[in-house]
Design a protein around this motif. Structure first.
Motif, short mmCIF file in Angstrom:
data_model
loop_
_atom_site.label_atom_id
_atom_site.label_comp_id
_atom_site.label_asym_id
_atom_site.label_seq_id
_atom_site.Cartn_x
_atom_site.Cartn_y
_atom_site.Cartn_z
N UNK A 5 0.84 -1.19 0.00
CA UNK A 5 0.00 0.00 0.00
C UNK A 5 0.88 1.24 0.00
N UNK A 6 0.47 2.22 -0.74
CA UNK A 6 1.13 3.53 -0.77
C UNK A 6 0.08 4.58 -0.44
N UNK A 7 0.48 5.59 0.31
CA UNK A 7 -0.45 6.62 0.71
C UNK A 7 0.24 7.97 0.63
N UNK A 8 -0.36 8.90 -0.09
CA UNK A 8 0.16 10.26 -0.21
C UNK A 8 -0.88 11.21 0.35
N UNK A 9 -0.42 12.16 1.17
CA UNK A 9 -1.36 13.08 1.81
C UNK A 9 -0.76 14.47 1.85
N UNK A 10 -1.64 15.46 1.74
CA UNK A 10 -1.23 16.84 1.88
C UNK A 10 -2.26 17.55 2.76
N UNK A 11 -1.84 18.65 3.38
CA UNK A 11 -2.72 19.38 4.28
C UNK A 11 -2.67 20.85 3.92
N UNK A 12 -3.85 21.46 3.83
CA UNK A 12 -3.98 22.90 3.55
C UNK A 12 -4.73 23.51 4.72
N UNK A 13 -4.18 24.59 5.27
CA UNK A 13 -4.81 25.27 6.40
C UNK A 13 -5.24 26.67 5.99
N UNK A 14 -6.52 26.97 6.19
CA UNK A 14 -7.07 28.31 6.01
C UNK A 14 -7.33 28.90 7.39
N UNK A 15 -8.04 29.99 7.48
CA UNK A 15 -8.28 30.65 8.77
C UNK A 15 -8.85 29.68 9.81
N UNK A 16 -10.03 29.17 9.59
CA UNK A 16 -10.68 28.27 10.55
C UNK A 16 -10.99 26.93 9.93
N UNK A 17 -10.29 26.54 8.91
CA UNK A 17 -10.59 25.28 8.21
C UNK A 17 -9.29 24.57 7.84
N UNK A 18 -9.25 23.28 8.08
CA UNK A 18 -8.11 22.45 7.69
C UNK A 18 -8.62 21.40 6.72
N UNK A 19 -7.98 21.29 5.57
CA UNK A 19 -8.36 20.31 4.54
C UNK A 19 -7.22 19.32 4.36
N UNK A 20 -7.52 18.06 4.55
CA UNK A 20 -6.56 16.98 4.29
C UNK A 20 -7.03 16.24 3.04
N UNK A 21 -6.15 16.07 2.08
CA UNK A 21 -6.51 15.29 0.90
C UNK A 21 -5.34 14.39 0.54
N UNK A 22 -5.68 13.25 -0.01
CA UNK A 22 -4.64 12.29 -0.35
C UNK A 22 -5.15 11.24 -1.31
N UNK A 23 -4.28 10.28 -1.57
CA UNK A 23 -4.56 9.19 -2.50
C UNK A 23 -3.90 7.94 -1.96
N UNK A 24 -4.66 6.84 -1.96
CA UNK A 24 -4.13 5.56 -1.47
C UNK A 24 -4.19 4.54 -2.59
N UNK A 25 -3.08 3.80 -2.76
CA UNK A 25 -3.01 2.72 -3.74
C UNK A 25 -2.78 1.41 -3.00
N UNK A 26 -3.65 0.42 -3.24
CA UNK A 26 -3.52 -0.90 -2.62
C UNK A 26 -3.29 -1.94 -3.71
N UNK A 27 -2.40 -2.88 -3.41
CA UNK A 27 -2.09 -3.98 -4.33
C UNK A 27 -2.07 -5.27 -3.51
#
Length: 77
Positions: A2-24
């Protein structure tokens, strides 16, 4: 595997986590070609060797998305 890539973006009062996971998954297993009517070897009584087929590896790509906000003494629900 499994591979997992994640990034985090922080705004004033909001945190967004987005990523992609690959399973084999490669089970290195076999399954019956015809499970309803498998042929048997008359000499041994077991399922015949030619009744089996190899299982293909499984691959999956999964997107990930999460939202959160920090809780403090100023937060109003």
């Amino acid at each position: 595997m499994a591979l997992y890539f994640q990034d985090k973006v922080e705004y004033n009062d909001l945190i967004i986590n987005f990523g992609l996971r690959f399973d084999y998954f490669d089970t290195d297993d076999r399954t019956l070609k015809d499970p309803a009517n498998p042929p048997f070897d008359p000499n041994t009584g077991y399922v015949a060797e030619n009744a089996w087929k190899d299982v293909d590896p499984f691959q999956q790509l999964s997107p990930r998305l999460g939202f959160s906000f920090p809780v403090s003494e100023r937060t109003v629900f």
